[in-house]
Design an enzyme around this catalytic site. Structure first.
Site, PDB file in Angstrom:
ATOM      1  CG  HIS A 266     -29.793   8.373 -35.004  1.00 28.98           C
ATOM      2  ND1 HIS A 266     -29.719   8.764 -36.222  1.00 28.98           N
ATOM      3  CD2 HIS A 266     -30.179   9.373 -34.379  1.00 28.98           C
ATOM      4  CE1 HIS A 266     -29.892  10.273 -36.132  1.00 28.98           C
ATOM      5  NE2 HIS A 266     -30.105  10.676 -34.947  1.00 28.98           N
ATOM      6  CD  GLU A 267     -31.039   9.296 -30.482  1.00 28.86           C
ATOM      7  OE1 GLU A 267     -30.387  10.522 -30.038  1.00 28.86           O
ATOM      8  OE2 GLU A 267     -31.785   9.644 -31.242  1.00 28.86           O
ATOM      9  CG  HIS A 270     -26.640  12.112 -31.776  1.00 29.32           C
ATOM     10  ND1 HIS A 270     -26.179  13.222 -32.362  1.00 29.32           N
ATOM     11  CD2 HIS A 270     -27.914  11.812 -32.321  1.00 29.32           C
ATOM     12  CE1 HIS A 270     -27.248  13.552 -33.362  1.00 29.32           C
ATOM     13  NE2 HIS A 270     -28.107  12.502 -33.108  1.00 29.32           N
ATOM     14  CD  GLU A 296     -29.352  14.462 -35.993  1.00 32.79           C
ATOM     15  OE1 GLU A 296     -29.130  13.462 -36.336  1.00 32.79           O
ATOM     16  OE2 GLU A 296     -29.614  14.712 -34.889  1.00 32.79           O
TER      17      GLU A 296
END
EC number: 3.4.17.19
Lengths: 501, 501
Positions: A266-267, A270, A296
């Site tokens: 997830h990170e 980003h 997101e």
């Protein structure tokens, strides 16, 4: 270059330097700074914020920006410069509406407030955090009133900070659709939850090995360690100084294999967005992801659409098995894929499955609306929180740390942020529908070749930074603006197939 | 409070915030920042340095400082405020003499130059660093010329930056005494070096265990983890944001037990100095150690006078043995003490014994004098370095990394710094002579009770920060100004006893 723009440049540079310094202090305070430093360092952070504000709102800058907005001056600007002026004007309007002293106090206060949240969560003590939360909310209410245009609701002001294309109306309609379509689906799926054996996930997983595997995963999806670092913090987050210095954090739980794995993906999503911002706009007001919603969408694209697919794990699952043979020897790839996509009501947003995830967001959205439209007693928030979890997910948090204290956002005054996660999921699904048309997506994943996907995202989304907004990007890439139907369709197809409904 | 001083306060705050931010960037760049960030981040650092300089040298600040130096105004100031004005005036004079653009370029450049040094040292490639070093020297020569008063030699200007009480004359006389007294002693001692069995030190020492033991040691000597952190870097250093955020680094070598142990005690000594600065002056221009000489006296007091004594190790040596029983089971405390005090010529300054240490300094002092008085070819520096090592220590560095590239200082333009280490050693010996008179020093160490020593240093030296200079502190504590005889006496007594000469 336009002469007027040239005059503006030194101010842009100064603002950028002060903002970068503030970002570094934020990173440091969450990853490393010693406990007693807070009171002293928050003074420094307050002064830097003050200088940032003073520079952005000084007469000379306002004069130059006003001039650069005139038609004649606009003709001389490149499209990037136009976007910079647009963004700058928005920020100045925002800052100008808040008295400098209050802005400074707020910045100093949120650094204390975040530290209080860390302690409160650790010690499961809501009463330690409540007075801070109350004061943060007072600040935000006051600021929203200052900033509201044409009788705008305060919460609408906050929502637009994170995603300018979405207001209360848009979200109400989006969330209504979700409730109508996804809640019944989740119920169907939850009935079959018992058929998924996921016990393997909660065995003991050595943390050093988790770190090593997560580092491998980050590199595998395209996180560039020459331009980034990974550290640890209470709540995983991404922070960038510029496109050549992008930082993510992770946290490790010994008896939960998935937690750190999907956090790093997830990170990482980003981070890849920020690393792919074009060099020509990095360190300018538009050298960043265009909105939290779009941000997101990228993290959740990586986490869910890529990271929870069978194709993604096909070439690398054996490596995970080899890391933990004692736990995974008898867990087939198929079982693992079912496990990481197991959908059932749960308490922790960041560890929720894709299907129940939007319900966590709807709960926060509804509580935030209450906070800013009704006069809710802050002491009662845990009670309200728990009731909503019972209502939507049929679960009651056993303590504050797994309930109202689980997220960091409010400690920073980031109200209106949570909907971005749901918007992001929906945007990701809309982009996915397009990407599947233009490339052999699954085949690339099965080959372990993520580069063409990353390059597509870079060339069509990332490199533009904030020079285009969410709807402009969606229009250019998919031919239409935001459309939540893709999200509903994606979830239905995925879960009907997984659970053979 | 004086009204004029009150007007100055916001400027002091801003300067403090900018300086703290610069310090955090320095910490970050040496401990964490990704490799590709340098070019981009150095722009940020340059702008912050520029703002710092602009703020300190703006007309309003100069006017206020000038006014505050008048007798009438001085009457209204507290002694701390007087010291702040004195310090501020010194800094302004220094900055004013350098054109802002050049100052900014220099700050941007040293961050690149340090990165080049890291790479050059790693790859044993002097030619990679040489062009950077050359440019740094050009900057420093130019700056020293700008700043020289009354035909001062450029090198004298640089020396006084680190220790205002010592110029070339003082150092020549100090170093002459060292050469005369210590060189013969080292020769005597070196003859007996073979009688000291130190092979144990170069066995394999697990690095994770080294880290744990060094963390214990830091806490044991009084490093307060609530106000400080330990990280790793190529060259150990100490850096503080303020007295509640003091950071040290260490580096670990698998086949050298002593290296990290004495680094952490050394940096710990620096850190304890900064942690003990009084709250009333932290985050002001005098809220720091008074000079590099005094700073090094504290680090070397901890490293050598405390850390290499038998009394210090008496209560904790068994813990070290238990950490590495396979290596140390048969090494007695007596043998260990002889080992950590073994004196013989060596190549690396930071790992040199107390006795040969000043020779490393004299070599650097002489080379720095050459650089700034003669027109030395930078390409020839390694040759000069190696010749001096042959002359003074009888050794030739086998490569650049163990020779001219071993120290970080020059990459930052820190010429004139090295003598502080020798001054520090001598000051430490002078303080030690006094402390032994006023407390049962050895007894405290044997009891593992370091608190009374730390409190004495705090109350007599640390808390004052830069409100007193080195000679004032020495006069107040020992009754006389700097006197190198104590150092010579200390070394003679210690080594004659250890080696039974």
């Amino acid at each position: 270059m336009s002469k007027t723009f040239e005059k503006l440049q030194p101010y842009l540079d100064k603002v950028m330097a002060l903002q970068t310094a503030r970002n570094l202090f934020e990173w440091d305070s969450q990853t490393l700074a010693p406990i007693e430093s807070t009171d002293y360092t928050s003074k420094v952070i307050g002064i830097l914020a003050d200088e940032y504000m003073k520079c952005l709102t000084c007469d000379e800058v306002k004069k130059l920006v006003k001039k650069l907005k005139e038609d004649k001056e606009q003709e001389e600007l490149t499209s990037n410069e136009k976007a910079i002026i647009h963004e700058l004007n928005k920020t100045i309007e925002e800052l100008e509406s808040i008295p400098p002293q209050e802005f400074r106090e707020f910045n100093e206060f949120t650094s204390l407030s975040n530290r209080a949240w860390v302690k409160a969560k650790k010690e499961n003590d809501y009463s330690h955090f409540a007075p801070y939360l109350k004061k943060v909310i007072e600040f935000k209410k006051k600021f929203a009133k200052y900033r509201a245009k044409n009788n705008q609701e305060p919460y609408e002001v906050m929502l637009k900070d994170f995603e300018e294309c979405f207001g209360i109306k848009d979200l109400d309609s989006f969330f209504d659709k979700i409730k109508k379509e996804i809640v019944p689906l989740l119920k169907e799926v939850a009935k079959k939850a018992d058929t998924v054996d996921k016990d393997y996930n909660f065995l003991k997983y050595d943390i050093e090995k988790q770190k090593e595997f997560c580092k491998f995963l980050a590199g595998y999806i395209g996180f560039d360690f020459n331009k980034g670092v990974i550290a640890e913090s209470a709540h995983p987050f991404t922070l960038n100084l510029h496109n050549h210095d992008v930082r993510i954090t992770n946290r490790f739980i010994e008896n939960n294999l998935e937690s750190a794995i999907f956090s790093v993906i997830h990170e990482g999503g980003h981070a890849i967005y920020e690393m792919n911002i074009d060099d020509s706009i990095t360190m300018t007001p538009v050298g960043k992801g265009t909105s939290m919603g779009m941000h997101e969408s990228q993290s959740r694209f990586y986490e869910n659409i890529i990271g929870r697919s069978e194709a993604f794990w096909t070439p690398i699952y054996q490596k995970l098995v080899d890391t933990y043979p004692e736990n995974l020897r008898n867990v087939s790839l198929k079982q693992f894929i079912k496990g990481i996509n197991k959908a059932e009501p749960s308490l922790i947003r960041t560890e929720a499955d894709e299907l129940s995830y939007p319900l966590h967001i709807i709960i926060r959205y509804e509580i935030e609306r209450m906070i800013f439209t009704e006069d809710v007693d802050i002491e009662r928030l845990p009670e309200i929180w728990n009731k909503k979890y019972e209502e939507y997910l049929g679960l009651t948090p056993p303590n504050y740390s797994q309930g109202i204290l689980q997220d960091t956002h409010w400690s920073y005054g980031e109200f209106g942020y949570f909907p971005s996660y749901a918007i992001g999921s929906a945007v990701a699904a809309q982009l996915y529908a397009k990407i599947k048309e233009v490339m052999p997506f699954e085949e690339y994943l099965r080959e372990g070749n993520l580069l063409p996907i990353r390059e597509y995202l870079r060339d069509n989304i990332h490199k533009y930074g904030a020079t285009k907004n969410t709807n402009q990007i969606l229009l250019d890439v998919t031919g239409e603006e935001f459309n939540a139907d893709y999200y509903v369709k994606y979830l239905k197809e995925k879960y009907e197939k997984l659970y053979e409904l």
